[in-house]
Design a protein around this motif. Structure first.
Motif, PDB file in Angstrom:
ATOM      1  N   ASN A 150       0.835  -1.207   0.000  1.00 51.60           N
ATOM      2  CA  ASN A 150       0.000   0.000   0.000  1.00 51.60           C
ATOM      3  C   ASN A 150       0.866   1.252   0.000  1.00 51.60           C
ATOM      4  O   ASN A 150       0.539   2.250  -0.640  1.00 51.60           O
ATOM      5  CB  ASN A 150      -0.915   0.014   1.228  1.00 51.60           C
ATOM      6  N   ALA A 151       1.983   1.197   0.748  1.00 50.24           N
ATOM      7  CA  ALA A 151       2.885   2.359   0.797  1.00 50.24           C
ATOM      8  C   ALA A 151       3.447   2.634  -0.597  1.00 50.24           C
ATOM      9  O   ALA A 151       3.514   3.788  -1.040  1.00 50.24           O
ATOM     10  CB  ALA A 151       4.009   2.104   1.794  1.00 50.24           C
ATOM     11  N   LEU A 175      -9.363  -5.502   0.133  1.00 49.09           N
ATOM     12  CA  LEU A 175      -9.431  -6.510   1.200  1.00 49.09           C
ATOM     13  C   LEU A 175      -8.224  -6.438   2.129  1.00 49.09           C
ATOM     14  O   LEU A 175      -8.288  -6.877   3.271  1.00 49.09           O
ATOM     15  CB  LEU A 175      -9.497  -7.921   0.594  1.00 49.09           C
ATOM     16  N   SER A 200       1.244   8.762   5.126  1.00 46.24           N
ATOM     17  CA  SER A 200       0.480   8.003   6.128  1.00 46.24           C
ATOM     18  C   SER A 200       1.414   7.161   6.977  1.00 46.24           C
ATOM     19  O   SER A 200       2.510   6.800   6.552  1.00 46.24           O
ATOM     20  CB  SER A 200      -0.498   7.054   5.440  1.00 46.24           C
TER      21      SER A 200
HETATM   22  P1  ADP Z   1      -6.481  -2.230  -1.753  1.00 42.66           P
HETATM   23  O1  ADP Z   1      -5.023  -2.027  -1.538  1.00 42.66           O
HETATM   24  O2  ADP Z   1      -6.828  -3.481  -2.489  1.00 42.66           O
HETATM   25  O3  ADP Z   1      -7.203  -1.037  -2.292  1.00 42.66           O
HETATM   26  P2  ADP Z   1      -6.604  -2.060   1.115  1.00 42.66           P
HETATM   27  O4  ADP Z   1      -7.651  -2.533   2.079  1.00 42.66           O
HETATM   28  O5  ADP Z   1      -5.226  -2.516   1.347  1.00 42.66           O
HETATM   29  O6  ADP Z   1      -7.127  -2.477  -0.309  1.00 42.66           O
HETATM   30  O7  ADP Z   1      -6.603  -0.475   1.081  1.00 42.66           O
HETATM   31  C1  ADP Z   1      -7.821   0.217   0.987  1.00 42.66           C
HETATM   32  C2  ADP Z   1      -7.585   1.622   0.553  1.00 42.66           C
HETATM   33  O8  ADP Z   1      -6.921   2.350   1.581  1.00 42.66           O
HETATM   34  C3  ADP Z   1      -6.702   1.791  -0.665  1.00 42.66           C
HETATM   35  O9  ADP Z   1      -7.415   1.635  -1.859  1.00 42.66           O
HETATM   36  C4  ADP Z   1      -6.174   3.221  -0.489  1.00 42.66           C
HETATM   37  O10 ADP Z   1      -7.152   4.139  -0.938  1.00 42.66           O
HETATM   38  C5  ADP Z   1      -6.110   3.364   1.017  1.00 42.66           C
HETATM   39  N1  ADP Z   1      -4.729   3.197   1.509  1.00 42.66           N
HETATM   40  C6  ADP Z   1      -4.199   2.102   2.088  1.00 42.66           C
HETATM   41  N2  ADP Z   1      -2.898   2.327   2.433  1.00 42.66           N
HETATM   42  C7  ADP Z   1      -2.612   3.578   2.051  1.00 42.66           C
HETATM   43  C8  ADP Z   1      -1.440   4.406   2.128  1.00 42.66           C
HETATM   44  N3  ADP Z   1      -0.295   3.977   2.678  1.00 42.66           N
HETATM   45  N4  ADP Z   1      -1.529   5.664   1.640  1.00 42.66           N
HETATM   46  C9  ADP Z   1      -2.672   6.127   1.086  1.00 42.66           C
HETATM   47  N5  ADP Z   1      -3.803   5.406   0.986  1.00 42.66           N
HETATM   48  C10 ADP Z   1      -3.788   4.147   1.462  1.00 42.66           C
END
Ligand code: ADP
Length: 595
Positions: free
Chosen positions: A353-354, A415, A441
């Motif tokens: 995610n990062a 998820l 974040s």
């Molecule tokens: P996915 O990665 O499949 O979208 P996640 O549950 O891991 O599902 O993340 C959900 C949402 O949270 C992401 O689509 C994003 O919008 C946000 N997100 C997660 N981690 C970060 C991050 N480090 N910086 C910015 N937004 C984030």
């Protein structure tokens, strides 16, 4: 028709004839309008009565005339209400006529000492029901003014000196009438309240239904997004699994037929290894989906989080290195009681995610991912911080919701964070976030440290393959699953296949097998039913039965799977787990895993 049905009917008619639609829509306004109409109708009936008494008993034609006029005004109230739709005007008319009629009735008999005057007490009560506290005070003042006027005019009022018997009779009648009026009013008021309560209950029920409907459509919407994501995640790998396996099969056939040189087998090996990669990817997707429905059924042991973080960084390194620079500060921390691969899944998810959060057009040097690990207030704290796009405040509360994603279909299923939070919370820990839009974040995982007692690793997880050749019966309704198991185990053991539990029971030779592996969810007789039948007929087989699971669906099967988790292997099968299970089940009773 009983009084029970008559009264509501009367109110329905009142609704229909006198209460304007605009007021009827609001239950409270409708109730007030109805009270106004009832008061007006009672007065319409009572005033001619007062007129008759004034004229014939006390010989007061002037007062009788005024009473008749009052009856006319009272009768006009419902029509005024319907035409002007003004509750204030209609109720003022009704209450004004009430005050006038009562004052006149009192004045025509014996003035201030008349018991009829006590009826004025009803006016502020009616006023409060129609228009609330202020209205009550207003009308109490009007009533006070009527009494004051009577004091001023007393000397001109007729029949001040009534015989005692007449006064007694008049008082008795007045009080009786008053009691009757009060109890009738109480009954009517209760009915009105009941109806209002019914209307409110119906409205509440409708609201609840609408809410359920909204929740359902929300779930369906989420399901639609999930289906699109899953289809994409599985479609690609399954396409190249099939393609590569087909290529391998054809090439092997050509080699065997002598059409193609055996050197082509190298190509087959590469194709099979690609197919395996695809299959693993599909397995991972399915595992993620399964853990959303049922997490935490995997074994935990004391793990060093630093090691897990290192491994996670390695797994994520292709993406991390290509887009970011990583700063690592992993201090020595106490072990945590977790399932290693699950904690790894959480860390990898946060790292990915990062990476995804980094804005386009910046160099890898500018994109910073900071990973830290340390002890904090007796707990292990791991942080993954980034200087990416950050999260908008309105999205911050939703990022842990399943299926919430801002990534394009196929890239994100939404998820990762919901599964991660669930896993971490099941371990007694927490997963939180701090984020500033445009700045980045910080995701923080906190975990309790491991308790002092060493865990007992269940037999099914020991990586000790059975040494002797076993006779194994595999029962699975999906022949391909059976065949793949037979291939996997066939070199070291003698494997026989059945496609249903009924077929297996019908063989009648179950005790000759060292191990019976039975699918849990099968049409007809399930694995649970099979187990119960076998235990009844051949108790000695109890410890030799293992279970295969592709996901548990009914409550009964789910409970069975929980109870027998130590002798359950998930599809697709991991050879190590399968071997460990075989070793445990064939351990001649000594090592037999118990539920
Ligand atoms: P996915 O990665 O499949 O979208 P996640 O549950 O891991 O599902 O993340 C959900 C949402 O949270 C992401 O689509 C994003 O919008 C946000 N997100 C997660 N981690 C970060 C991050 N480090 N910086 C910015 N937004 C984030």
């Amino acid at each position: 028709m009983s009084a029970k049905t008559r009264i509501p009917r009367l109110f329905q008619k009142l609704d229909f004839h006198f209460v304007p639609v605009e007021l009827a829509k609001d239950p409270d306004a409708a109730r007030r309008a109805k009270i106004t109409v009832v008061v007006a109708l009672v007065l319409t009936a009572a005033c001619p009565l007062f007129a008759a008494v004034a004229l014939f008993v006390y010989g007061q034609p002037a007062i009788a005339m005024v009473d008749i006029v009052a009856a006319g005004i009272a009768l006009s109230v419902p029509f005024v209400l319907r035409s002007t739709r003004s509750l204030t005007l209609a109720s003022s008319l009704a209450l004004g006529v009430t005050v006038g009629a009562i004052s006149l009735a009192a004045a025509s008999v014996e003035g201030l000492t008349s018991p009829a005057l006590t009826w004025l007490a009803a006016v502020p009560i009616l006023a409060s029901l129609i228009g609330g506290r202020r209205n009550a005070v207003r009308w109490a003042l009007v009533c006070g003014a009527a009494v004051a006027a009577m004091v001023l005019l007393e000397r001109w009022l007729p029949n001040r000196e009534m015989p005692v018997e007449a006064r007694r009779g008049s008082a008795a009648w007045n009080y009786l009438l008053m009691f009757a009026a009060v109890s009738t009013f109480a009954v009517l008021y209760e009915r009105l309240n009941e109806r209002t309560a019914l209307v409110l209950a119906a409205a509440r029920e409708a609201l609840e239904k609408a809410r359920e409907q909204a929740a359902l459509s929300d779930r369906l919407h989420a399901l639609g997004r999930l289906a699109a994501g899953v289809a994409h995640q599985i479609n690609n790998p399954s396409a190249f699994v099939a393609g590569n396996v087909r290529l391998a099969r054809d090439t092997v056939a050509q080699v065997r037929a002598g059409v193609t040189p055996s050197s082509e087998l190298r190509e087959v090996e590469a194709a099979l290894s690609d197919a395996l990669t695809g299959a693993v990817r599909i397995t991972e997707t399915v595992r993620d989906l399964k853990s959303l429905g049922r997490a935490g059924d995997e074994r935990a042991s004391p793990i060093d989080p630093a090691e897990v973080m290192e491994v996670s960084l390695r797994i994520a390194s292709p993406q991390l290195k290509s887009r970011c620079s990583v700063e690592k500060n992993l201090q020595a921390v106490r072990p945590v009681w977790v399932n290693e691969s699950r904690l790894g899944q959480v860390f990898v998810s946060l790292l990915m995610n990062a990476v995804d959060a980094m804005p386009q057009g910046r160099s890898a040097r500018e994109n910073l991912v900071r990973v830290t690990l340390r002890m904090h207030e007796g707990r292990v704290r791991a942080e993954v911080a980034d200087n990416g796009v950050g999260i908008a405040p309105d999205a911050l509360g939703r990022i842990f919701d399943p299926f919430f994603t801002t990534k394009p279909v196929g890239k994100g299923m939404g998820l990762g964070l919901s599964i991660s939070r669930m896993l971490v919370e099941q371990l007694g820990g927490s997963l939180s976030v701090e984020s500033v839009l445009g700045e980045g974040s910080v995701f923080r995982v906190e975990l309790p440290v491991t308790p002092a007692v060493e865990p007992v690793v269940p037999a099914a997880e020991r990586d000790d393959a059975p040494s002797r050749r076993l006779r194994i019966l595999v029962i699975d309704d999906e022949p391909l699953v059976g065949r793949s198991l037979a291939r996997l185990l066939g070199r070291r053991h003698d494997v026989e296949l059945c496609t249903s539990a009924v077929e297996a029971l019908a063989r009648g030779d179950l005790p000759r097998f060292d191990v019976v592996l039975c699918d849990l969810m099968m049409p007809g007789m399930s694995g649970v039913d099979f187990y119960e039948r076998v235990v009844k007929e051949w108790p000695q087989l109890e410890g030799r039965i293992g279970f295969l699971s592709g996901g548990t669906f009914t409550e009964r099967v789910r409970q069975h799977a929980d109870l027998f988790s130590a002798r359950l292997v998930d599809k697709p099968f991991e050879p190590e787990k399968l071997n460990a299970l075989l070793a445990a089940l064939s351990g001649s009773g000594r090592d037999t895993p118990q539920a």
